[in-house]
Design a protein around this motif. Structure first.
Motif, PDB file in Angstrom:
ATOM      1  N   ASN A  67       0.793  -1.231   0.000  1.00 35.14           N
ATOM      2  CA  ASN A  67       0.000   0.000   0.000  1.00 35.14           C
ATOM      3  C   ASN A  67       0.824   1.278   0.000  1.00 35.14           C
ATOM      4  O   ASN A  67       0.294   2.348  -0.327  1.00 35.14           O
ATOM      5  CB  ASN A  67      -0.938   0.026   1.216  1.00 35.14           C
ATOM      6  CG  ASN A  67      -1.928  -1.124   1.194  1.00 35.14           C
ATOM      7  OD1 ASN A  67      -2.282  -1.639   0.135  1.00 35.14           O
ATOM      8  ND2 ASN A  67      -2.372  -1.540   2.372  1.00 35.14           N
ATOM      9  N   ILE A  68       2.097   1.173   0.388  1.00 33.72           N
ATOM     10  CA  ILE A  68       2.913   2.385   0.500  1.00 33.72           C
ATOM     11  C   ILE A  68       4.117   2.358  -0.458  1.00 33.72           C
ATOM     12  O   ILE A  68       4.212   3.185  -1.365  1.00 33.72           O
ATOM     13  CB  ILE A  68       3.394   2.587   1.949  1.00 33.72           C
ATOM     14  CG1 ILE A  68       2.193   2.724   2.896  1.00 33.72           C
ATOM     15  CG2 ILE A  68       4.299   3.814   2.040  1.00 33.72           C
ATOM     16  CD1 ILE A  68       2.561   2.835   4.356  1.00 33.72           C
ATOM     17  N   ARG A  69       5.004   1.404  -0.261  1.00 36.40           N
ATOM     18  CA  ARG A  69       6.273   1.456  -0.997  1.00 36.40           C
ATOM     19  C   ARG A  69       6.155   1.030  -2.453  1.00 36.40           C
ATOM     20  O   ARG A  69       6.685   1.710  -3.340  1.00 36.40           O
ATOM     21  CB  ARG A  69       7.325   0.595  -0.280  1.00 36.40           C
ATOM     22  CG  ARG A  69       7.700   1.150   1.079  1.00 36.40           C
ATOM     23  CD  ARG A  69       8.899   0.465   1.682  1.00 36.40           C
ATOM     24  NE  ARG A  69       9.157   0.978   3.037  1.00 36.40           N
ATOM     25  CZ  ARG A  69      10.130   0.545   3.834  1.00 36.40           C
ATOM     26  NH1 ARG A  69      10.943  -0.427   3.405  1.00 36.40           N
ATOM     27  NH2 ARG A  69      10.286   1.070   5.031  1.00 36.40           N
ATOM     28  N   ARG A  72       4.422   3.568  -4.716  1.00 38.78           N
ATOM     29  CA  ARG A  72       5.296   4.742  -4.853  1.00 38.78           C
ATOM     30  C   ARG A  72       6.439   4.455  -5.820  1.00 38.78           C
ATOM     31  O   ARG A  72       6.771   5.289  -6.679  1.00 38.78           O
ATOM     32  CB  ARG A  72       5.851   5.114  -3.477  1.00 38.78           C
ATOM     33  CG  ARG A  72       6.646   6.400  -3.466  1.00 38.78           C
ATOM     34  CD  ARG A  72       7.286   6.682  -2.118  1.00 38.78           C
ATOM     35  NE  ARG A  72       7.835   8.020  -2.092  1.00 38.78           N
ATOM     36  CZ  ARG A  72       7.325   9.030  -1.411  1.00 38.78           C
ATOM     37  NH1 ARG A  72       6.234   8.847  -0.683  1.00 38.78           N
ATOM     38  NH2 ARG A  72       7.886  10.217  -1.451  1.00 38.78           N
ATOM     39  N   GLY A 210       4.214   9.652  -3.967  1.00 36.34           N
ATOM     40  CA  GLY A 210       3.567   8.825  -2.965  1.00 36.34           C
ATOM     41  C   GLY A 210       2.074   9.045  -2.846  1.00 36.34           C
ATOM     42  O   GLY A 210       1.393   8.304  -2.135  1.00 36.34           O
TER      43      GLY A 210
END
Length: 355
Positions: A67-69, A72, A210
């Motif tokens: 969900n984040i890295r 991004r 991001g």
């Protein structure tokens, strides 16, 4: 006979150089992806990454990676590729080494659209978290406004250029004029905005890969892939244009149609990317020049290699921005500007002729 063989050998060496450059760039991107996955405030090992990719691992690790890295990272690669290949096409179409979304005022128009949305429609607000004091509370509306203004600028440039027979000087001058107009408009909006609204505008213009979610990434990837295929398909025509309009016409190239089509698709890609990730400067300027200096100006190889170089540059810049002052995350646009401004000044002072 020996001279002919020598020419063949030199040509083969030149082709091998481009093949090796492609392999090296792909390898470096793979290494940068792994480095970026490992980098962050939460320490993650290679074993953890493999476990998460196989559907194992804790919920926390899965949330961080999926969900984040990972979104991004992929956004940085796709956005960097789109900006770089669009910049390469703009430079070829304008036959100007300084051609970029900034030259045509597209980025300024997107910034005005975002500022208009934040101040007039109130899409900027104060967040309760101390880590994110200011944010855009309606990013889709803000991105949509930025995209509409950027595409409006593109349509104006194309319409004026078509009216004036698609002269490159006309496109550049129109872009400069529109860029100044939208910059003045953004400044005027900030003058009447509140402190929070001004901070929201600054936050949006910083550029942040991001902020993109999976659905937006999928749409952006599809458009960048389609645009890249279009550019590569017309690479022979772009090579002909590099030799001058008269030469291209003598080879059967519909100069006005090819130039306007290339500029429109490049501007469309740039508009979408800027509307989603904000303003990330100089990637579209730097990447094509690095590739051109290494492998030459053959558009057939310049375009895909520029896309790879742009993806690598933006990914490395974003990872560095997240780790240099960790846990503080710097806007990636700051690092790309530090990289791009010296090259920009070098091109102006050196006055190197690429065509």
């Amino acid at each position: 006979m020996n001279q002919q063989q020598q020419i063949i050998d030199e040509y083969q060496q030149h082709q091998n150089k481009k093949i090796w450059l492609t392999i090296i760039l792909i390898t470096l991107i793979a290494i940068a992806v792994i480095w970026s996955l490992l980098s962050g405030s939460v320490e993650i090992s290679v074993t953890n990454i493999i476990s998460v990719l196989l559907g194992q691992g804790s919920n926390k690790l899965q949330a961080i990676i999926w969900n984040i890295r990972l979104p991004r990272i992929l956004t940085a690669v796709v956005a960097g590729s789109g900006l770089a290949i669009s910049g390469a096409v703009m430079q070829s179409m304008l036959r100007n080494p300084l051609g970029s979304p900034y030259t045509l005022g597209i980025s300024h128009a997107a910034a005005f659209g975002a500022a208009f949305s934040i101040i007039i429609f109130g899409t900027g607000s104060v967040h309760s978290s101390s880590a994110d004091a200011v944010l855009v509370n309606n990013p889709y509306f803000t991105s949509g406004a930025a995209f509409i203004c950027a595409m409006l600028t593109t349509l104006i440039i194309v319409a004026v250029a078509k009216y004036r027979n698609a002269a490159t000087e006309t496109m550049i001058l129109t872009g400069v004029a529109l860029g100044s107009l939208f910059t003045a408009g953004t400044t005027a909006l900030q003058y009447f905005g509140s402190d929070v609204e001004i901070a929201s505008i600054v936050f949006w213009t910083f550029g942040d890969v991001g902020r993109v979610v999976w659905s937006e990434l999928g749409f952006m990837s599809a458009l960048v892939l389609g645009g890249s295929i279009y550019f590569i398909y017309h690479s022979w025509n772009y090579n002909a244009l590099d030799s001058g309009d008269e030469t291209a016409k003598s080879l059967g190239v519909a100069v006005d149609k090819v130039r306007l089509g290339g500029m429109f698709v490049a501007s469309l890609l740039t508009s979408l990317i800027v509307s989603l990730v904000g303003i990330i400067g100089f990637v579209g300027l730097v990447a094509p020049h690095i590739v051109r200096k290494i492998s030459g100006g053959d558009e057939k190889y310049l375009l895909p290699l520029s896309a790879l170089m742009g993806g690598l540059l933006l990914l490395v810049s974003d990872t560095a921005a997240r780790t240099i002052l960790a846990p503080i995350v710097l806007p990636v646009g700051i690092l790309t500007s530090f990289l791009g401004v010296p090259l920009f000044l070098y091109l102006i002072i050196k006055g190197r002729k690429y065509w």
